[in-house]
Design an enzyme around this catalytic site. Structure first.
Site, short mmCIF file in Angstrom:
data_model
loop_
_atom_site.label_atom_id
_atom_site.label_comp_id
_atom_site.label_asym_id
_atom_site.label_seq_id
_atom_site.Cartn_x
_atom_site.Cartn_y
_atom_site.Cartn_z
N LEU A 155 20.71 -22.94 45.55
CA LEU A 155 20.14 -24.24 45.17
C LEU A 155 20.98 -25.40 45.70
O LEU A 155 21.18 -26.40 45.01
CB LEU A 155 19.99 -24.35 43.65
CG LEU A 155 19.03 -23.34 42.99
CD1 LEU A 155 19.04 -23.52 41.49
CD2 LEU A 155 17.63 -23.49 43.54
N CYS A 156 21.47 -25.24 46.93
CA CYS A 156 22.24 -26.33 47.55
C CYS A 156 21.76 -26.57 48.99
O CYS A 156 22.56 -26.76 49.90
CB CYS A 156 23.74 -26.03 47.51
SG CYS A 156 24.22 -24.39 48.08
N GLY A 157 20.46 -26.50 49.17
CA GLY A 157 19.88 -26.79 50.48
C GLY A 157 20.28 -25.76 51.53
O GLY A 157 20.31 -24.55 51.28
#
Length: 292
Positions: free
Chosen positions: A89-91
């Protein structure tokens, strides 16, 4: 065509997702603030230590008495330390690091060099364990709270492998923190140590120093610490990059949720208006039929 109930249910689900992403954005921002402060406090020390090593190592790079400075005549085995977070969930943050590692491994294999991986972080380990890559060590939880003890533990293992001849070079792939909106994967050769030489001016190679204790004793003590400090510096930079990337990703997700809610609300209103119009037409048609 979706019914009004389906559209309403989807709007509610997107709103709940927006609340989650907004909360995760705030958590990432708080963690980023703490991690960035720690990195900014440690960075000047790491820079000055690198400068000291550069001055001490002038003229002894080719001296066989310092194993950590000794260049191998032929490189056959490389130990690659890959720093990745334990969570997603950090691109594209994790993907960029993994792709950099894949390209590095492919390039070295093309040269006939064997690459062994030390996976620091769950994401890198999960990816490469399904590939035909030998993983010599797995470490998790390091980037959650980077510490000097973790850097010492990993650094000692890497030094032992290099000195014993298990590997001829040690590389580190980490995230170079440039700014809040930009983090770039970087590849650094850690062993053998090749500190940057200062040229001219204060600390240049033309300056003589008096060492106490001896020059050799200082190098023997400081060279391993150079490895530990560099590792800790990369831990900090990668940790800060992770929080910055997650904060940006969650902010974008929240904006997308709001845009989707607006689009779904417009669709819902159009469908409801169409239903009302149809009912009115039915009523009017029925009234006309009764008149006739």
């Amino acid at each position: 065509m979706a019914t009004l109930r389906d559209i309403k249910r989807k709007i509610d689900a997107v709103k709940k997702t927006s609340q989650i992403t907004k909360a995760m954005n705030m958590v990432a921002a708080a963690k980023l603030r703490v991690a960035q402060q720690n990195m900014e406090k440690f960075h000047p020390y790491a820079t000055k230590f690198n400068e000291v090593i550069s001055r001490l190592a002038v003229g002894v790079e080719d001296d066989g008495s310092f194993e950590l400075l000794k260049q191998r005549e032929e490189v056959k085995n490389i130990e690659l330390v890959l720093l990745t977070p334990d969570r997603g969930l950090c691109g594209s943050f994790n993907n960029n690091l993994i792709v950099t590692a894949e390209k590095f491994i492919a390039a070295k294999k093309a040269e006939g060099i064997t690459v062994t991986l030390t996976a620091v972080g769950k994401k890198g380990y999960d990816y490469f364990r399904r590939r035909n890559i030998e993983i010599s060590k797995r470490m998790t939880g390091i980037l959650n709270k980077p510490s000097y003890d973790d850097a010492v533990d990993l650094g000692r293992e890497l030094i032992a492998k290099f000195e014993s001849g298990v590997c001829d070079e040690v590389y580190v792939i980490y995230s170079n923190f440039i700014s809040i909106v930009r983090q770039a994967p970087a590849v650094f050769r850690m062993l053998p140590i090749a500190p940057e030489k200062t040229e001219g001016g204060e600390g240049g190679s033309n300056v003589e120093y008096i060492f106490e204790p001896s020059h050799d004793a200082l190098l023997n003590d400081l060279l391993p610490n150079y490895v530990f400090i560099e590792l800790l510096e990369y831990f900090y930079q990668t940790a800060v990059g992770e929080h910055a990337a997650r904060m940006a990703a969650m902010e974008n997700a929240t904006s997308n949720c709001k845009e989707l809610v607006r689009t779904l609300t417009l669709t819902y209103n159009k469908a409801r208006q169409a239903g009302i119009t149809k009912e009115l037409m039915d009523i009017v048609g029925g009234a006309e039929a009764l008149k006739k």
